[in-house]
Design an enzyme around this catalytic site. Structure first.
Site, PDB file in Angstrom:
ATOM      1  N   GLU A  85       0.844  -1.209   0.000  1.00  0.00           N
ATOM      2  CA  GLU A  85       0.000   0.000   0.000  1.00  0.00           C
ATOM      3  C   GLU A  85       0.876   1.254   0.000  1.00  0.00           C
ATOM      4  OE1 GLU A  85      -3.353  -0.203   2.694  1.00  0.00           O
ATOM      5  OE2 GLU A  85      -3.522   1.982   2.703  1.00  0.00           O
ATOM      6  N   LYS A 279      -7.768  -1.505  11.042  1.00  0.00           N
ATOM      7  CA  LYS A 279      -7.132  -1.873   9.767  1.00  0.00           C
ATOM      8  C   LYS A 279      -5.907  -0.998   9.549  1.00  0.00           C
ATOM      9  CE  LYS A 279      -6.369  -1.818   5.163  1.00  0.00           C
ATOM     10  NZ  LYS A 279      -5.445  -0.913   4.454  1.00  0.00           N
ATOM     11  N   ASP A 295       4.159 -14.887  11.550  1.00  0.00           N
ATOM     12  CA  ASP A 295       2.919 -15.391  10.966  1.00  0.00           C
ATOM     13  C   ASP A 295       1.830 -14.318  11.101  1.00  0.00           C
ATOM     14  OD1 ASP A 295       0.507 -16.650  10.488  1.00  0.00           O
ATOM     15  OD2 ASP A 295       1.041 -18.491  11.543  1.00  0.00           O
ATOM     16  N   HIS A 392      -2.981  10.169   0.516  1.00  0.00           N
ATOM     17  CA  HIS A 392      -3.135   8.878  -0.164  1.00  0.00           C
ATOM     18  C   HIS A 392      -2.944   9.009  -1.665  1.00  0.00           C
ATOM     19  CE1 HIS A 392      -5.361   5.636   2.318  1.00  0.00           C
ATOM     20  NE2 HIS A 392      -4.220   5.991   2.853  1.00  0.00           N
TER      21      HIS A 392
HETATM   22  C1  MEV Z   1      -6.098   2.799   4.950  1.00  0.00           C
HETATM   23  O1  MEV Z   1      -5.287   1.729   4.577  1.00  0.00           O
HETATM   24  C2  MEV Z   1      -6.182   2.920   6.442  1.00  0.00           C
HETATM   25  C3  MEV Z   1      -7.111   4.006   6.990  1.00  0.00           C
HETATM   26  O2  MEV Z   1      -8.412   3.844   6.431  1.00  0.00           O
HETATM   27  C4  MEV Z   1      -7.138   3.865   8.482  1.00  0.00           C
HETATM   28  C5  MEV Z   1      -8.141   4.736   9.197  1.00  0.00           C
HETATM   29  O3  MEV Z   1      -9.165   5.095   8.613  1.00  0.00           O
HETATM   30  O4  MEV Z   1      -7.903   4.993  10.396  1.00  0.00           O
HETATM   31  C6  MEV Z   1      -6.639   5.377   6.568  1.00  0.00           C
END
Ligand code: MEV
Length: 437
Positions: A85, A279, A295, A392
């Protein structure tokens, strides 16, 4: 029309590629070319990778990067990360630098207990089973001594074995709930070997226990396996700094600290948000886990279970404003190893561990937790200020340019062009067309 294949694992690698290319791809020559292009020229190295799993055709590259400037417990690290990513490493580096200027990260291991269970069915008097368990308990330790000897010499081994009655949840269901200390090893093989021996010991001694009726002697071991849920193998990583009205190089602004705390509190109470919040944490955690040959499936499963431990899926991080101090921390279960498994086999893992100055498992737990906390901080900082897409899409620009087949000169021009403009697939396409015309 595809047909089943017999004895595929015994095909040579070339035969496997040939079979897959012919049966499952449109351009079999191109498939073969691509799969073999990704072979390593060093035959021995390629063989090592081929032998990690069955039916290897080729290699699958992911970028291996480092995020520098991580000050953790007053020691500076460059943290290796393996991830696809585009924004993750940049975000980690930015967060590392932000906290480097504000005293760095502190981390401590709260516990290192690993878990495994022997699941069995017993249809009889629970009191008799308890008596049997107490009488047999020393034998579980004795009869596993060949497996535990060298771990014990190093200070680890079996911590405890408990009998648990879960027959109210499932008829006749009991378990041996066992805890272990596996030191610098993740310990899966050690734990599973112990558990399988416990299962044998259980069945061996049942027949000699005079209080059991014939029916009660009929204990059935269903399975013996470690648990990836390790709520007592937990590490805490934290940062804190001064709050001032306006942010300085050493502080954060009051407004920012409160907004960040709100963002964390939302993830505390709202599972839809908590999943994405966590995430983002896993972006950092998985990247270091992969780089260090651990792992990541085990870690993911355990962490998400831990995030639900209070009955609803929730944030792994916490934020607090205490007077003039902003505190931000994470508690996360991590069963990691720095010996065994891939750690001494995969050359890139060896390099990653060397870059980290050959940490013990506890130190690696701290580094991984910090990577998760830093990633969460970076995401929340963007979310509550500029929004996430600005950063991003800037990082994604290179992917779009590559997809559109931009050459080196076009990339340089367009990276400059988009410094102060909004990146989107359409806007990049349009800008590229313009310079081409
Ligand atoms: C993207 O990989 C992760 C985010 O969505 C985490 C978040 O929203 O806190 C930017």
């Amino acid at each position: 029309m595809q047909t089943p294949v017999e004895g595929f694992s015994r095909f040579t690698k070339e035969e496997k590629i040939d079979w897959v290319a012919k049966n499952y791809t449109d351009n079999s020559e191109e498939t073969k070319r691509l799969l073999t292009t990704y072979w390593n020229a060093d035959v021995k190295l390629q063989q090592l990778h081929d032998e990690f799993i069955e039916n290897t055709l080729s290699n699958y590259y992911l970028p291996f990067a480092v995020a520098p400037n991580f000050l953790i417990n007053d020691r500076l690290y460059a943290v290796p990360m393996v991830i696809e990513e585009s924004s993750v490493v940049a975000a980690a580096s930015k967060a590392a630098k932000f906290w480097l200027d504000r005293g760095g990260f502190k981390a401590s291991v709260l516990g290192t207990e690993k878990v495994g269970q022997v699941h069995f069915i017993y249809n009889g008097d629970p009191k008799k089973l308890q008596l049997f368990f107490e009488a047999t308990k020393p034998h579980f330790f004795d009869e596993a001594s060949a497996i535990t000897k060298s771990m014990e010499k190093r200070g680890g081994g079996i911590n405890d074995i408990q009998l648990r009655d879960l027959s109210d949840k499932l008829t006749g269901y009991y378990q041996l709930h066992c805890t272990f200390e596996t030191l610098d090893a993740m310990g899966a093989n050690f734990i599973n070997s112990c558990l399988e021996q416990f299962g044998k010991t259980l069945q061996k001694h049942v027949s000699n226990f005079s209080l059991f009726s014939d029916e009660e002697k009929n204990i059935e071991v269903v399975m013996s396996i470690l648990s990836n849920y390790v709520p007592n193998c937990v590490v805490r990583a934290e940062v804190s700094c001064l709050i001032t009205e306006e942010a300085t190089e050493k502080s954060v602004s009051r407004k920012f600290s409160e907004k960040l705390m709100q963002a964390v509190n939302i993830a505390k109470v709202e599972p839809f948000r908590a999943v994405t919040h966590n995430k983002g944490i896993m972006n950092g955690i998985d990247a270091v886990i992969l780089a260090t040959g651990n792992d990541f499936r085990a870690v993911e499963a355990g962490i998400h279970a831990y995030a639900s431990k209070d009955g609803s899926y929730s944030s792994l991080t916490y934020a607090k404003v205490e007077g003039d101090i902003f505190k931000f921390w994470i508690d996360v279960p991590l069963a990691l190893g720095t010996v065994g498994g891939l750690t001494s086999l995969h050359p890139m893992v060896k390099i990653a561990l060397e870059i980290l100055q050959k940490p013990k498992a506890g130190e690696l737990m701290q580094i991984v937790a910090v990577a998760g906390l830093a990633q969460n901080f970076a995401a929340l900082r963007s979310l509550v200020t500029t929004g996430i897409q600005k950063g991003h899409m800037k990082m994604h620009l290179m992917n779009i340019l590559n997809q559109l087949g931009a050459d080196k000169g076009e990339k340089t021009t367009l990276i400059k062009h988009f410094k102060d403009k909004t990146v989107s697939n359409a806007s990049v396409k349009e800008a590229l067309e313009q310079i081409r015309n």
